[in-house]
Design a protein around this motif. Structure first.
Motif, PDB file in Angstrom:
ATOM      1  N   CYS A  55       0.841  -1.197   0.000  1.00 32.13           N
ATOM      2  CA  CYS A  55       0.000   0.000   0.000  1.00 32.13           C
ATOM      3  C   CYS A  55       0.874   1.244   0.000  1.00 32.13           C
ATOM      4  CB  CYS A  55      -0.920  -0.014   1.221  1.00 32.13           C
ATOM      5  SG  CYS A  55      -0.060   0.190   2.795  1.00 32.13           S
ATOM      6  N   PRO A  56       0.280   2.407  -0.252  1.00 29.59           N
ATOM      7  CA  PRO A  56       1.036   3.654  -0.157  1.00 29.59           C
ATOM      8  C   PRO A  56       1.420   3.937   1.298  1.00 29.59           C
ATOM      9  CG  PRO A  56      -1.064   3.991  -1.296  1.00 29.59           C
ATOM     10  CD  PRO A  56      -1.083   2.612  -0.737  1.00 29.59           C
ATOM     11  N   ALA A  57       2.478   4.693   1.472  1.00 31.91           N
ATOM     12  CA  ALA A  57       2.965   5.018   2.817  1.00 31.91           C
ATOM     13  C   ALA A  57       1.940   5.774   3.646  1.00 31.91           C
ATOM     14  CB  ALA A  57       4.251   5.835   2.713  1.00 31.91           C
ATOM     15  N   ASN A  58       1.064   6.532   2.997  1.00 34.73           N
ATOM     16  CA  ASN A  58       0.096   7.345   3.732  1.00 34.73           C
ATOM     17  C   ASN A  58      -1.247   6.639   3.937  1.00 34.73           C
ATOM     18  OD1 ASN A  58      -0.768   7.434   1.104  1.00 34.73           O
ATOM     19  ND2 ASN A  58      -1.031   9.661   1.030  1.00 34.73           N
ATOM     20  N   ALA A  59      -1.332   5.354   3.601  1.00 35.75           N
ATOM     21  CA  ALA A  59      -2.577   4.612   3.798  1.00 35.75           C
ATOM     22  C   ALA A  59      -2.814   4.361   5.287  1.00 35.75           C
ATOM     23  CB  ALA A  59      -2.519   3.281   3.058  1.00 35.75           C
ATOM     24  N   ASP A  60      -4.085   4.233   5.664  1.00 35.48           N
ATOM     25  CA  ASP A  60      -4.417   3.909   7.047  1.00 35.48           C
ATOM     26  C   ASP A  60      -3.771   2.584   7.430  1.00 35.48           C
ATOM     27  OD1 ASP A  60      -5.948   6.168   7.257  1.00 35.48           O
ATOM     28  OD2 ASP A  60      -7.860   5.133   6.974  1.00 35.48           O
ATOM     29  N   ASN A  61      -3.183   2.538   8.622  1.00 38.28           N
ATOM     30  CA  ASN A  61      -2.548   1.340   9.172  1.00 38.28           C
ATOM     31  C   ASN A  61      -1.418   0.805   8.307  1.00 38.28           C
ATOM     32  OD1 ASN A  61      -4.273   1.312  11.454  1.00 38.28           O
ATOM     33  ND2 ASN A  61      -5.863   0.372  10.213  1.00 38.28           N
ATOM     34  N   ALA A  62      -0.724   1.690   7.591  1.00 39.56           N
ATOM     35  CA  ALA A  62       0.422   1.283   6.776  1.00 39.56           C
ATOM     36  C   ALA A  62       1.589   0.904   7.696  1.00 39.56           C
ATOM     37  CB  ALA A  62       0.849   2.407   5.843  1.00 39.56           C
ATOM     38  N   VAL A  63       2.192  -0.227   7.411  1.00 42.14           N
ATOM     39  CA  VAL A  63       3.326  -0.724   8.181  1.00 42.14           C
ATOM     40  C   VAL A  63       4.557  -0.656   7.277  1.00 42.14           C
ATOM     41  CG1 VAL A  63       4.308  -2.761   9.302  1.00 42.14           C
ATOM     42  CG2 VAL A  63       1.885  -2.260   9.554  1.00 42.14           C
ATOM     43  N   PRO A  64       5.618   0.045   7.709  1.00 42.27           N
ATOM     44  CA  PRO A  64       6.821   0.078   6.883  1.00 42.27           C
ATOM     45  C   PRO A  64       7.539  -1.268   6.940  1.00 42.27           C
ATOM     46  CG  PRO A  64       7.205   1.231   8.941  1.00 42.27           C
ATOM     47  CD  PRO A  64       5.763   0.825   8.936  1.00 42.27           C
ATOM     48  N   ILE A  65       8.036  -1.714   5.798  1.00 43.57           N
ATOM     49  CA  ILE A  65       8.802  -2.954   5.746  1.00 43.57           C
ATOM     50  C   ILE A  65      10.028  -2.730   4.864  1.00 43.57           C
ATOM     51  CG2 ILE A  65       6.873  -4.521   6.168  1.00 43.57           C
ATOM     52  CD1 ILE A  65       6.715  -5.058   3.172  1.00 43.57           C
ATOM     53  N   THR A  66      11.077  -3.464   5.156  1.00 48.27           N
ATOM     54  CA  THR A  66      12.265  -3.484   4.316  1.00 48.27           C
ATOM     55  C   THR A  66      12.291  -4.849   3.664  1.00 48.27           C
ATOM     56  OG1 THR A  66      13.376  -1.990   5.842  1.00 48.27           O
ATOM     57  CG2 THR A  66      14.766  -3.157   4.266  1.00 48.27           C
ATOM     58  N   VAL A  67      12.410  -4.864   2.350  1.00 47.56           N
ATOM     59  CA  VAL A  67      12.296  -6.100   1.572  1.00 47.56           C
ATOM     60  C   VAL A  67      13.628  -6.401   0.898  1.00 47.56           C
ATOM     61  CG1 VAL A  67      11.072  -7.240  -0.325  1.00 47.56           C
ATOM     62  CG2 VAL A  67       9.880  -5.550   1.081  1.00 47.56           C
ATOM     63  N   ALA A  68      14.098  -7.651   1.052  1.00 52.26           N
ATOM     64  CA  ALA A  68      15.289  -8.118   0.341  1.00 52.26           C
ATOM     65  C   ALA A  68      14.832  -9.110  -0.719  1.00 52.26           C
ATOM     66  CB  ALA A  68      16.264  -8.789   1.302  1.00 52.26           C
ATOM     67  N   ARG A  69      15.040  -8.757  -1.956  1.00 50.66           N
ATOM     68  CA  ARG A  69      14.682  -9.646  -3.065  1.00 50.66           C
ATOM     69  C   ARG A  69      15.931 -10.434  -3.437  1.00 50.66           C
ATOM     70  NH1 ARG A  69       9.752  -7.815  -4.818  1.00 50.66           N
ATOM     71  NH2 ARG A  69       9.290  -5.681  -4.244  1.00 50.66           N
ATOM     72  N   ALA A  70      15.791 -11.756  -3.435  1.00 49.84           N
ATOM     73  CA  ALA A  70      16.938 -12.625  -3.701  1.00 49.84           C
ATOM     74  C   ALA A  70      16.928 -13.127  -5.135  1.00 49.84           C
ATOM     75  CB  ALA A  70      16.930 -13.802  -2.737  1.00 49.84           C
ATOM     76  N   LYS A  71      18.096 -13.499  -5.604  1.00 48.66           N
ATOM     77  CA  LYS A  71      18.222 -14.130  -6.915  1.00 48.66           C
ATOM     78  C   LYS A  71      19.121 -15.345  -6.756  1.00 48.66           C
ATOM     79  CE  LYS A  71      22.328 -11.740  -8.437  1.00 48.66           C
ATOM     80  NZ  LYS A  71      23.048 -11.198  -9.545  1.00 48.66           N
ATOM     81  N   ALA A  72      18.955 -16.283  -7.646  1.00 50.38           N
ATOM     82  CA  ALA A  72      19.806 -17.466  -7.649  1.00 50.38           C
ATOM     83  C   ALA A  72      21.035 -17.163  -8.493  1.00 50.38           C
ATOM     84  CB  ALA A  72      19.057 -18.663  -8.203  1.00 50.38           C
ATOM     85  N   ASN A  73      22.211 -17.426  -7.929  1.00 50.02           N
ATOM     86  CA  ASN A  73      23.445 -17.239  -8.677  1.00 50.02           C
ATOM     87  C   ASN A  73      23.652 -18.399  -9.628  1.00 50.02           C
ATOM     88  OD1 ASN A  73      24.145 -14.872  -7.340  1.00 50.02           O
ATOM     89  ND2 ASN A  73      25.130 -15.994  -5.687  1.00 50.02           N
ATOM     90  N   ASP A  74      24.261 -18.118 -10.748  1.00 45.98           N
ATOM     91  CA  ASP A  74      24.603 -19.169 -11.698  1.00 45.98           C
ATOM     92  C   ASP A  74      25.844 -19.872 -11.173  1.00 45.98           C
ATOM     93  OD1 ASP A  74      24.918 -20.851 -13.810  1.00 45.98           O
ATOM     94  OD2 ASP A  74      25.518 -19.295 -15.232  1.00 45.98           O
ATOM     95  N   THR A  75      25.680 -21.092 -10.687  1.00 44.61           N
ATOM     96  CA  THR A  75      26.794 -21.825 -10.087  1.00 44.61           C
ATOM     97  C   THR A  75      27.391 -22.858 -11.009  1.00 44.61           C
ATOM     98  OG1 THR A  75      25.261 -23.386  -9.087  1.00 44.61           O
ATOM     99  CG2 THR A  75      25.928 -21.493  -7.744  1.00 44.61           C
ATOM    100  N   ASP A  76      26.930 -22.909 -12.263  1.00 43.88           N
ATOM    101  CA  ASP A  76      27.450 -23.879 -13.223  1.00 43.88           C
ATOM    102  C   ASP A  76      28.741 -23.338 -13.835  1.00 43.88           C
ATOM    103  OD1 ASP A  76      27.934 -25.755 -15.130  1.00 43.88           O
ATOM    104  OD2 ASP A  76      26.086 -25.427 -16.264  1.00 43.88           O
ATOM    105  N   PRO A  77      29.908 -23.942 -13.498  1.00 48.57           N
ATOM    106  CA  PRO A  77      31.186 -23.415 -13.999  1.00 48.57           C
ATOM    107  C   PRO A  77      31.363 -23.604 -15.508  1.00 48.57           C
ATOM    108  CG  PRO A  77      31.545 -25.436 -12.773  1.00 48.57           C
ATOM    109  CD  PRO A  77      30.081 -25.090 -12.627  1.00 48.57           C
ATOM    110  N   SER A  78      30.578 -24.470 -16.120  1.00 52.46           N
ATOM    111  CA  SER A  78      30.724 -24.701 -17.556  1.00 52.46           C
ATOM    112  C   SER A  78      29.987 -23.665 -18.382  1.00 52.46           C
ATOM    113  CB  SER A  78      30.237 -26.105 -17.920  1.00 52.46           C
ATOM    114  OG  SER A  78      28.842 -26.206 -17.658  1.00 52.46           O
ATOM    115  N   ALA A  79      29.175 -22.844 -17.754  1.00 53.45           N
ATOM    116  CA  ALA A  79      28.372 -21.872 -18.494  1.00 53.45           C
ATOM    117  C   ALA A  79      29.192 -20.687 -18.919  1.00 53.45           C
ATOM    118  CB  ALA A  79      27.188 -21.410 -17.651  1.00 53.45           C
TER     119      ALA A  79
END
Length: 118
Positions: free
Chosen positions: A94-118
């Motif tokens: 929701c927008p920051a100014n919405a009623d009952n808005a809760v601030p959160i910090t989000v970490a978006r993860a990605k998978a690393n390419d671990t294939d050495p032959s690539a």
């Protein structure tokens, strides 16, 4: 001396701040919590497949901490600040100014390419 209009605005602002503080507490401890606890790491939660922490945290420090707990081969790709609120029993962004808005910090993860032959 304050005018009645100013007093009303101050009271309204205090009520809104208290409602948002209550929503913040309920997000982590209430009957309909935001996400689920990250196993073994108090304060971190999993929501929508991302690691989050309720509240606004320094992006670089949060990325380092989350990188340390993510399983191989995942790393943090992006950290951002959002707000969420409960809407008909479901947590939604929701927008920051919405009623009952809760601030959160989000970490978006990605998978690393671990294939050495690539």
């Amino acid at each position: 001396m304050t005018t009645p209009d100013q007093t009303y605005i101050v009271i309204l602002g205090a009520a809104l701040a208290q409602a948002n503080a209550n929503a913040l507490i309920l997000a982590e401890n209430g009957p309909n919590q935001l996400g689920r606890p990250y196993p073994g790491h108090p304060g971190y939660r999993i929501w929508d497949g991302n690691v989050i922490s309720v509240g606004r945290h320094a992006e670089d420090a949060f990325a380092l901490e989350v990188n340390a707990i993510l399983p191989t081969p995942f790393t943090v790709a992006l950290v951002d600040h959002r707000h969420a609120r409960i809407n008909d029993g479901t947590w939604t962004i929701c927008p920051a100014n919405a009623d009952n808005a809760v601030p959160i910090t989000v970490a978006r993860a990605k998978a690393n390419d671990t294939d050495p032959s690539a």
